[in-house]
Design a protein around this motif. Structure first.
Motif, PDB file in Angstrom:
ATOM      1  N   LYS A  10      41.560 -28.328  14.886  1.00 23.71           N
ATOM      2  CA  LYS A  10      40.519 -27.369  14.491  1.00 23.71           C
ATOM      3  C   LYS A  10      39.571 -28.006  13.496  1.00 23.71           C
ATOM      4  O   LYS A  10      38.363 -27.885  13.583  1.00 23.71           O
ATOM      5  CB  LYS A  10      41.163 -26.125  13.882  1.00 23.71           C
ATOM      6  CG  LYS A  10      41.709 -25.161  14.912  1.00 23.71           C
ATOM      7  CD  LYS A  10      42.240 -23.903  14.221  1.00 23.71           C
ATOM      8  CE  LYS A  10      42.906 -22.998  15.237  1.00 23.71           C
ATOM      9  NZ  LYS A  10      43.562 -21.848  14.633  1.00 23.71           N
ATOM     10  N   LEU A  12      38.982 -31.122  13.140  1.00 20.06           N
ATOM     11  CA  LEU A  12      38.177 -32.146  13.818  1.00 20.06           C
ATOM     12  C   LEU A  12      36.991 -31.498  14.526  1.00 20.06           C
ATOM     13  O   LEU A  12      35.853 -31.957  14.402  1.00 20.06           O
ATOM     14  CB  LEU A  12      39.035 -32.913  14.819  1.00 20.06           C
ATOM     15  CG  LEU A  12      38.268 -34.012  15.526  1.00 20.06           C
ATOM     16  CD1 LEU A  12      38.422 -35.326  14.784  1.00 20.06           C
ATOM     17  CD2 LEU A  12      38.715 -34.160  16.949  1.00 20.06           C
ATOM     18  N   LEU A  13      37.249 -30.425  15.248  1.00 17.97           N
ATOM     19  CA  LEU A  13      36.158 -29.747  15.951  1.00 17.97           C
ATOM     20  C   LEU A  13      35.119 -29.279  14.944  1.00 17.97           C
ATOM     21  O   LEU A  13      33.918 -29.413  15.145  1.00 17.97           O
ATOM     22  CB  LEU A  13      36.695 -28.555  16.750  1.00 17.97           C
ATOM     23  CG  LEU A  13      37.472 -28.913  18.006  1.00 17.97           C
ATOM     24  CD1 LEU A  13      37.875 -27.648  18.750  1.00 17.97           C
ATOM     25  CD2 LEU A  13      36.666 -29.810  18.920  1.00 17.97           C
ATOM     26  N   LEU A  16      33.180 -32.253  13.741  1.00 16.44           N
ATOM     27  CA  LEU A  16      32.239 -32.701  14.764  1.00 16.44           C
ATOM     28  C   LEU A  16      30.967 -31.863  14.700  1.00 16.44           C
ATOM     29  O   LEU A  16      29.859 -32.386  14.703  1.00 16.44           O
ATOM     30  CB  LEU A  16      32.868 -32.577  16.155  1.00 16.44           C
ATOM     31  CG  LEU A  16      33.889 -33.638  16.539  1.00 16.44           C
ATOM     32  CD1 LEU A  16      34.407 -33.398  17.945  1.00 16.44           C
ATOM     33  CD2 LEU A  16      33.283 -35.020  16.434  1.00 16.44           C
ATOM     34  N   LEU A  17      31.157 -30.562  14.590  1.00 16.03           N
ATOM     35  CA  LEU A  17      29.993 -29.683  14.517  1.00 16.03           C
ATOM     36  C   LEU A  17      29.206 -29.937  13.239  1.00 16.03           C
ATOM     37  O   LEU A  17      27.983 -30.012  13.248  1.00 16.03           O
ATOM     38  CB  LEU A  17      30.437 -28.223  14.598  1.00 16.03           C
ATOM     39  CG  LEU A  17      30.820 -27.788  16.013  1.00 16.03           C
ATOM     40  CD1 LEU A  17      31.435 -26.395  16.004  1.00 16.03           C
ATOM     41  CD2 LEU A  17      29.589 -27.814  16.916  1.00 16.03           C
ATOM     42  N   ALA A  19      29.097 -32.665  11.576  1.00 18.36           N
ATOM     43  CA  ALA A  19      28.411 -33.948  11.712  1.00 18.36           C
ATOM     44  C   ALA A  19      27.138 -33.774  12.516  1.00 18.36           C
ATOM     45  O   ALA A  19      26.089 -34.338  12.188  1.00 18.36           O
ATOM     46  CB  ALA A  19      29.326 -34.965  12.381  1.00 18.36           C
ATOM     47  N   ALA A  20      27.233 -32.967  13.566  1.00 17.94           N
ATOM     48  CA  ALA A  20      26.057 -32.731  14.402  1.00 17.94           C
ATOM     49  C   ALA A  20      24.945 -32.097  13.568  1.00 17.94           C
ATOM     50  O   ALA A  20      23.791 -32.525  13.616  1.00 17.94           O
ATOM     51  CB  ALA A  20      26.418 -31.832  15.569  1.00 17.94           C
ATOM     52  N   PHE A  23      23.547 -34.610  11.056  1.00 18.49           N
ATOM     53  CA  PHE A  23      22.690 -35.597  11.713  1.00 18.49           C
ATOM     54  C   PHE A  23      21.326 -34.981  11.982  1.00 18.49           C
ATOM     55  O   PHE A  23      20.298 -35.577  11.726  1.00 18.49           O
ATOM     56  CB  PHE A  23      23.325 -36.079  13.014  1.00 18.49           C
ATOM     57  CG  PHE A  23      22.592 -37.233  13.620  1.00 18.49           C
ATOM     58  CD1 PHE A  23      22.881 -38.524  13.220  1.00 18.49           C
ATOM     59  CD2 PHE A  23      21.613 -37.018  14.577  1.00 18.49           C
ATOM     60  CE1 PHE A  23      22.204 -39.588  13.773  1.00 18.49           C
ATOM     61  CE2 PHE A  23      20.932 -38.081  15.130  1.00 18.49           C
ATOM     62  CZ  PHE A  23      21.225 -39.370  14.731  1.00 18.49           C
ATOM     63  N   GLU A  30      13.960 -37.141   7.722  1.00 16.43           N
ATOM     64  CA  GLU A  30      13.176 -38.334   8.016  1.00 16.43           C
ATOM     65  C   GLU A  30      11.780 -37.941   8.482  1.00 16.43           C
ATOM     66  O   GLU A  30      10.770 -38.453   8.034  1.00 16.43           O
ATOM     67  CB  GLU A  30      13.875 -39.121   9.126  1.00 16.43           C
ATOM     68  CG  GLU A  30      13.613 -40.592   9.102  1.00 16.43           C
ATOM     69  CD  GLU A  30      14.492 -41.277  10.138  1.00 16.43           C
ATOM     70  OE1 GLU A  30      13.932 -41.803  11.097  1.00 16.43           O
ATOM     71  OE2 GLU A  30      15.721 -41.232   9.977  1.00 16.43           O
TER      72      GLU A  30
END
Ligand SMILES: Nc1ncnc2c1ncn2[C@@H]1O[C@H](COP(=O)(O)OP(=O)(O)O)[C@@H](O)[C@H]1O
Ligand SMILES: [Mg+2]
Lengths: 299, 247, 232
Positions: A10, A12-13, A16-17, A19-20, A23, A30
């Motif tokens: 959980k 990790l998921l 991941l989100l 991180a998205a 980013f 930028e």
């Protein structure tokens, strides 16, 4: 034991989100700094140039790998705020990249093809920006006996006659095209011969393969000097006028590709052709040697 | 006539085909508060029957009525009915999670508040004697422990209908007794209607008050347990309960 | 031999002193491949789960196609994305060629089939049983999907990590669509190619070492979670 792994998954998921999102935020930050007004320049740390725009330069490995562009381009960026993004390929690929409209400006070395493409309207504003020469390099033992020979064609004949290893870039680069013209002049078709290794790689790799296989190859002087200390190859032949290597700079024709940054490309060409640019090219040295000479070589 | 309120679930003209007809039930009625034992040889269609009732396998024709109303083909109405029953499969399947979370699964799915979940799960685990193993990963349990958790998980949300498919098939006698006890207690205390498939006629006799005998996809006979075992109407039923039917 | 040794020493020096050029390249590599894998996971987990829940017979052709794409050579993927994103390609107007976005797209193209394929395999083993169990316990469709995925979490984690390992180590696709532009689209692998060509073996080996270290960290994490295969 427990259900640690479930919690981990959980997490990790979630990460991941996260991180998205981060980013995406990074990207927009930028973008935001890109669109800041010009007057922000004063706040910048001294020495850090404010980038306002970018152009893509398609060029050959021989101008990039030796460090020439890393030397010239920051000076251009400092003057104009335009960052030069370099794609280094073989001349054939670079011309294709330009012709497809994927670059704004080109710095390549196959004068014949360049002039033809300018005539066809693919490129415009072409200038002879600098030159150097090709040399034939080979093992110090010189099994083909090329030393002392005056012309490249004669040297190629000797190599073919002795069936000594010759390594060809085989990548449709400017150097490769020059090499194939020399074989043609010598009346030899080396394709498929045991001693002829066509490797389809850049100049640096080709020199390395020639070095390892105790073979000869044709190289631009710049790349050879740049990696001179990591190979045992020596110059077997130089000074033949036929080995003259002219570089041209030109812009992608905006009539063909309206999206290209033609004005910036012109600024770049202007910079290279200016007295300052030409002097810079003249002053550029690697391992204590000059690699390029400004302007047009065969007067 | 029985009060309509007591008709829990009714099958009408249900047929299921795979490569051939595997189930054909003209009419079958389950009433509230009973324990039904479904017996029959292997391949008779017992599991298929349970799966159709639990809305897992769609029948090829026929209708299912829940409290006298047809079950909607999809949507919230269907889910609401599905949530009133549950099936304990022949093959034990526990989630790769703690015993506690396994038992809590159906409650969580139904959005019960945390406090209710904790309380019910706690008391259930106590009932099945697994309080000490509450935090264990469920897929590390022994067969008997696992089946106890499966049944605790199935009854945690107090379904109206509990479908059991050979729940003691692979268990040792001690555990069989324990599970049978659990089932009878649940049926009695919580008024849960139980439909239990078993290939073991003695088990049906011990637990069920109504027995249904299925053979080759058809209901051969259905009636009170005593009658089925002592005075069945059909010859095949008699042979089967006496353990003599060859198939 | 001494060249390799010198390279390793220099590599450690670059790593320990946090050489900015090196950090920039490593960070871009991780960002591009990380983002690609995030997107590939968002596409691949639901799709893989969907396929894994269908009977093998019905998805046979699709399986073969996915397995073929799992082994797609990166340069081919790069070439396809290049032709699509190039100014003369169908999406040329977006001007994405030679940007990190183009690299992410190419790597999503490479990683998605891996995530889809391995998720599908992981779920097929008991996905249908889990789905029915969840349904029978009263789960709605969202909870069913979540349960199926959670039950195959080790396989899916493996799928994600395999996908990441593949894209972070590939050079063919990012070279073509990214162009290896210094400070902009240069990642570890393309930098290794360039530095090797230039004879800067120290930086090349340094980057190679970092790539190995990253791979080691990720895979030992995976190994300990899966307990060397015991956690199926
Ligand atoms: N998914 C299926 N596909 C094909 N045939 C099936 C399937 N499920 C059950 N069957 C067949 O239907 C018949 C009845 O099966 P089942 O209901 O499992 O029997 P029982 O539980 O009484 O042993 C068997 O012949 C079985 O092979
Ligand atoms: Mg069965």
């Amino acid at each position: 034991m427990l259900s640690n792994s479930k919690i981990f998954f959980k997490l990790l998921l979630f990460l991941l989100l996260a991180a998205a999102l981060l980013f995406a935020a990074g990207c927009s930050r930028e973008a935001a700094s890109d669109s800041e007004p010009e007057n922000g320049v004063d706040d910048e740390t001294p020495g850090v140039v404010k980038i306002t725009d970018r152009i893509i330069l398609a060029t050959t490995t021989s101008t990039y790998d030796c460090g020439l562009l890393d030397f010239l381009n920051p000076l251009f960026t400092e003057k104009t705020g335009i960052e030069v993004q370099v794609i280094s390929q073989g001349t054939g690929a670079a011309l294709e990249t330009g012709a497809r409209g994927d670059a704004d400006v080109l710095l390549v070395h196959d004068r014949k093809s360049e002039l033809k493409l300018v005539e066809e309207g693919t490129f415009i504003d072409r200038y002879d920006v600098m030159y150097n020469d090709f040399i034939v390099v080979g093992p110090a033992e010189d099994p083909a006996g090329v030393d002392g020979v005056a012309s490249a064609v004669e040297a190629f004949n000797l190599i073919a006659a002795g069936e000594d290893i010759f390594v060809s870039r085989g990548d449709d680069s400017g150097t490769n095209r020059m090499e194939l013209r020399l074989w043609e002049s010598a009346g030899i078709d080396p394709e498929g011969q045991d001693w002829y290794l066509s490797i389809g790689q850049g100049m640096g790799d080709t020199l390395r393969v020639a070095d390892e296989s105790m073979g000869y190859t044709l190289t631009d002087r710049g790349t050879y000097i740049a990696i001179f200390d990591s190979v045992e190859l020596v110059i077997a032949l130089e000074g033949d006028p036929a080995l003259f290597n002219q570089y041209g700079v030109m812009a992608v024709n905006p009539k063909e590709h309206p999206h290209v940054k033609y004005n910036y490309a012109l600024l770049y060409i202007e910079f290279l052709m200016s007295d300052e640019g030409q002097n810079l090219i003249n002053s550029f040295q690697v391992n204590g040697e000059r690699l390029f000479f400004p302007g047009y070589g065969l007067k | 006539m029985a009060n309509h309120e007591e008709f829990l679930i009714e099958l009408k003209g249900i047929r299921k085909y795979y490569d051939r007809e595997v189930l054909h039930v003209e009419q079958l009625l389950f009433k509230k508060g009973h324990v039904y034992g479904v017996i029959g040889p292997s391949g008779a269609g017992k599991s298929t029957l349970l799966r159709i009732i639990n809305l897992l396998t769609p029948p090829d024709s026929g209708t299912l009525l829940f409290h006298d109303r047809p079950i909607p083909a999809n949507g919230a109405g269907r889910l609401a009915i599905q949530r009133k029953m549950t099936l304990v499969f022949q093959k034990t399947l526990l989630f790769k999670d703690s015993v506690r979370n396994n038992v809590a699964y159906g409650l969580k799915a139904r959005g019960f508040p945390r406090s209710v979940i904790d309380e019910r799960v706690g008391s259930l685990l106590k009932q099945v004697g697994m309080t000490d193993l509450a935090a264990r990963r469920a897929d590390t349990l022994s067969g008997g422990e696992a089946q106890r958790v499966t049944i605790a998980r199935a009854v945690a949300f107090e379904p109206e209908l509990l479908l059991l498919d050979e729940p003691t098939a692979n268990l040792d006698p001690g555990n069989v007794e324990l599970i049978e006890e659990m089932i009878t207690k649940l049926a009695r205390n919580k008024a849960i209607t139980v439909v239990m498939v078993t290939h073991n006629v003695f088990q049906a006799r011990r637990i069920a008050d109504q027995v249904i005998f299925i053979n080759q996809g058809r209901i051969v006979e259905m009636g009170p347990t005593e009658k089925i075992f002592s005075a069945p109407d059909h010859e095949n039923t008699r042979l089967f309960v006496e353990g003599r039917m060859v198939y | 031999m001494s060249r390799l040794f010198e390279g390793i020493i220099e590599a450690f020096r670059l790593i320990i002193t946090l050489n900015p050029a090196l950090l920039q390249i490593v960070s871009l590599s991780l960002r591009v491949s990380g983002m690609a894998v995030v997107i590939a996971a968002l596409i691949g987990i639901p799709l893989g789960a969907l396929l894994g829940l269908k009977p093998e017979k019905k998805t046979r052709l699709l399986n073969k196609i996915i397995f073929t794409f799992m082994g797609m050579p990166p340069v081919v993927a790069g070439l396809i994305i290049y032709l699509i994103l190039s100014r003369q390609g169908p999406l040329g107007v977006l001007g994405l060629l030679y940007t990190p976005t183009a690299m992410i797209i190419a790597q999503v193209f490479l990683a998605s089939p891996i995530v889809i394929g391995l998720t599908m395999i992981g779920i097929r083993a008991r996905g249908c049983d889990v789905e029915e169990m969840a349904r029978s316990l009263g789960a709605g469709s969202v909870l069913i999907a979540w349960t199926v995925i959670m039950e195959s979490r080790f396989a899916i984690l493996g799928a994600i990590i395999t996908g990441f390992s593949r894209v972070v180590a590939e050079v063919g696709a990012v070279m073509i669509v990214g162009g290896n532009i210094a400070g902009h689209t240069r990642v570890m692998t393309t930098a290794i190619v360039l530095e090797t060509r230039k004879g800067n073996f120290e930086l090349a080996i340094g980057l190679g070492l970092i790539l190995l270290i990253i791979s080691f960290i990720i895979n030992s994490g995976l190994y300990s979670i899966q307990k060397g295969g015991k956690n199926g």
